[in-house]
Motif scaffolding. Structure first.
Motif, short mmCIF file in Angstrom:
data_model
loop_
_atom_site.label_atom_id
_atom_site.label_comp_id
_atom_site.label_asym_id
_atom_site.label_seq_id
_atom_site.Cartn_x
_atom_site.Cartn_y
_atom_site.Cartn_z
N HIS A 39 0.83 -1.20 0.00
CA HIS A 39 0.00 0.00 0.00
C HIS A 39 0.87 1.25 0.00
O HIS A 39 0.51 2.26 -0.62
CB HIS A 39 -0.93 0.01 1.22
CG HIS A 39 -2.13 -0.85 1.06
ND1 HIS A 39 -2.35 -1.66 -0.03
CD2 HIS A 39 -3.21 -1.05 1.87
CE1 HIS A 39 -3.49 -2.29 0.10
NE2 HIS A 39 -4.05 -1.95 1.25
N ALA A 40 2.00 1.19 0.70
CA ALA A 40 2.90 2.34 0.72
C ALA A 40 3.53 2.59 -0.65
O ALA A 40 3.96 3.71 -0.94
CB ALA A 40 3.99 2.13 1.77
N LEU A 41 3.60 1.55 -1.47
CA LEU A 41 4.17 1.68 -2.82
C LEU A 41 3.15 2.22 -3.82
O LEU A 41 3.54 2.64 -4.92
CB LEU A 41 4.69 0.33 -3.31
CG LEU A 41 5.69 -0.41 -2.42
CD1 LEU A 41 6.05 -1.75 -3.04
CD2 LEU A 41 6.93 0.43 -2.19
N ASN A 42 1.86 2.16 -3.47
CA ASN A 42 0.79 2.53 -4.40
C ASN A 42 -0.24 3.40 -3.71
O ASN A 42 -1.45 3.20 -3.85
CB ASN A 42 0.10 1.27 -4.93
CG ASN A 42 1.06 0.28 -5.57
OD1 ASN A 42 1.46 0.44 -6.71
ND2 ASN A 42 1.42 -0.75 -4.82
N ALA A 43 0.23 4.39 -2.96
CA ALA A 43 -0.66 5.17 -2.10
C ALA A 43 -1.79 5.84 -2.87
O ALA A 43 -2.94 5.85 -2.42
CB ALA A 43 0.14 6.21 -1.32
N GLY A 125 -4.29 -11.80 17.41
CA GLY A 125 -4.12 -10.40 17.02
C GLY A 125 -4.62 -10.13 15.62
O GLY A 125 -5.20 -11.01 14.96
N HIS A 126 -4.37 -8.91 15.16
CA HIS A 126 -4.82 -8.47 13.84
C HIS A 126 -3.78 -7.55 13.21
O HIS A 126 -2.99 -6.93 13.92
CB HIS A 126 -6.15 -7.72 13.93
CG HIS A 126 -7.23 -8.49 14.60
ND1 HIS A 126 -7.41 -8.48 15.97
CD2 HIS A 126 -8.19 -9.32 14.10
CE1 HIS A 126 -8.43 -9.27 16.28
NE2 HIS A 126 -8.91 -9.80 15.17
N LEU A 127 -3.82 -7.46 11.89
CA LEU A 127 -3.06 -6.46 11.16
C LEU A 127 -4.01 -5.39 10.65
O LEU A 127 -5.23 -5.59 10.65
CB LEU A 127 -2.33 -7.11 9.97
CG LEU A 127 -1.22 -8.11 10.30
CD1 LEU A 127 -0.63 -8.68 9.01
CD2 LEU A 127 -0.13 -7.48 11.15
N PRO A 128 -3.48 -4.24 10.22
CA PRO A 128 -4.37 -3.23 9.64
C PRO A 128 -5.11 -3.78 8.42
O PRO A 128 -4.65 -4.72 7.77
CB PRO A 128 -3.41 -2.11 9.23
CG PRO A 128 -2.18 -2.33 10.04
CD PRO A 128 -2.08 -3.80 10.25
N ASP A 129 -6.23 -3.17 8.12
CA ASP A 129 -7.01 -3.60 6.96
C ASP A 129 -6.18 -3.49 5.68
O ASP A 129 -5.35 -2.60 5.53
CB ASP A 129 -8.25 -2.72 6.80
CG ASP A 129 -9.27 -2.96 7.90
OD1 ASP A 129 -9.18 -4.00 8.58
OD2 ASP A 129 -10.16 -2.11 8.08
N TYR A 130 -6.46 -4.43 4.77
CA TYR A 130 -5.80 -4.44 3.45
C TYR A 130 -6.89 -4.26 2.40
O TYR A 130 -7.85 -5.04 2.34
CB TYR A 130 -5.05 -5.75 3.25
CG TYR A 130 -4.23 -5.79 1.98
CD1 TYR A 130 -2.86 -5.55 2.01
CD2 TYR A 130 -4.83 -6.06 0.75
CE1 TYR A 130 -2.11 -5.56 0.84
CE2 TYR A 130 -4.09 -6.08 -0.41
CZ TYR A 130 -2.73 -5.83 -0.36
OH TYR A 130 -1.99 -5.83 -1.52
N LEU A 131 -6.74 -3.23 1.57
CA LEU A 131 -7.73 -2.92 0.55
C LEU A 131 -7.31 -3.53 -0.78
O LEU A 131 -6.15 -3.41 -1.18
CB LEU A 131 -7.89 -1.41 0.39
CG LEU A 131 -8.83 -0.70 1.37
CD1 LEU A 131 -8.49 -0.97 2.82
CD2 LEU A 131 -8.82 0.81 1.11
N ILE A 138 -9.99 -6.17 3.64
CA ILE A 138 -9.64 -7.42 4.31
C ILE A 138 -9.00 -7.15 5.67
O ILE A 138 -8.05 -6.36 5.77
CB ILE A 138 -8.66 -8.25 3.46
CG1 ILE A 138 -9.29 -8.59 2.10
CG2 ILE A 138 -8.25 -9.52 4.19
CD1 ILE A 138 -8.32 -9.27 1.16
N THR A 139 -9.50 -7.81 6.70
CA THR A 139 -8.83 -7.80 8.00
C THR A 139 -8.03 -9.09 8.15
O THR A 139 -8.60 -10.18 8.17
CB THR A 139 -9.84 -7.71 9.16
OG1 THR A 139 -10.61 -6.52 9.02
CG2 THR A 139 -9.11 -7.69 10.50
#
Length: 216
Positions: A39-43, A125-131, A138-139
């Protein structure tokens, strides 16, 4: 480079996941999920997706509790599925109205897809959502799986079930960046080839976030 003293057992994974909070590591302006992974590569592309109506989904990241060298369960999706066909994936899918939580949805989907007994799955636990570009939020649900499971692929969704060592997935030397043009724009993503398996796309993106959040 992975340090020689680094631990990759399920107990250590449980500890790291338990002390991690997705909202704690915002490194700049904007939503938390823009701070890490592909996500950081395709903000700009991800922010565009965030303006649309997304369907909630959950995937289970199942780390097997078995000695010092933990392994992660992954699947290869069937070639006949409408979305992400043939790709490597974590067990998971859309959150149904009756699920009640993303944890329940992830465990339900894992049981439906690979026969994983939810009583053997401990959510840690969980990670941040992934779009995703296909319209899902996605959680990623982090979990430790007790030994004694018997996995059977659902032939309508899963071609194969396999395991990958956690230390392989958490070694940044195994994370390659590639790109391709998608709908007229260049998209950057991670790939993590493992033997005959080619891990990329959403799954590799989530694995990269797991590395950056828990192990980097």
């Amino acid at each position: 480079m992975v340090g020689s003293l680094q631990r990759y057992d399920a107990a250590d994974f449980r500890t790291r996941a338990g002390r991690h909070r997705p909202e704690d590591e915002v490194t700049g302006p904007g939503p938390t999920y823009l701070a890490h992974g592909d996500h950081a590569l395709n903000a700009d592309m991800v922010l565009g997706i965030d303006q649309t109506t997304l369907r909630d989904a959950a995937v289970l990241i199942p780390v097997i509790e078995d000695g010092n060298d933990a392994r992660v369960i992954l699947t290869q999706r069937t070639a006949t599925l409408r979305k992400h066909s043939g790709q490597i994936a974590f067990p998971g899918g859309a959150v149904d109205p009756g699920d009640g939580s993303v944890d329940f949805a992830a465990k339900r989907e894992a049981q439906e897809e690979i026969g994983l007994d939810p009583d053997l799955v401990d959510v840690v636990g969980h990670l941040p959502d992934y779009l995703t570009m296909t319209g899902f939020r996605i959680t990623p649900v982090l979990s430790v799986v007790k030994p004694g499971f018997d996995l059977v692929p659902n032939p309508a969704e899963v071609d194969a079930i396999f395991e990958v060592p956690l230390d392989f997935l958490m070694d940044p030397a195994n994370h390659r960046q590639e790109s391709r043009v998608w709908e007229g724009r260049e998209r950057h993503y991670f790939v993590m080839p493992y033997g005959e398996r080619y891990i990329w796309g959403v799954t590799a993106g989530i694995i990269r976030v797991l590395y950056e959040r828990l192990y980097a």
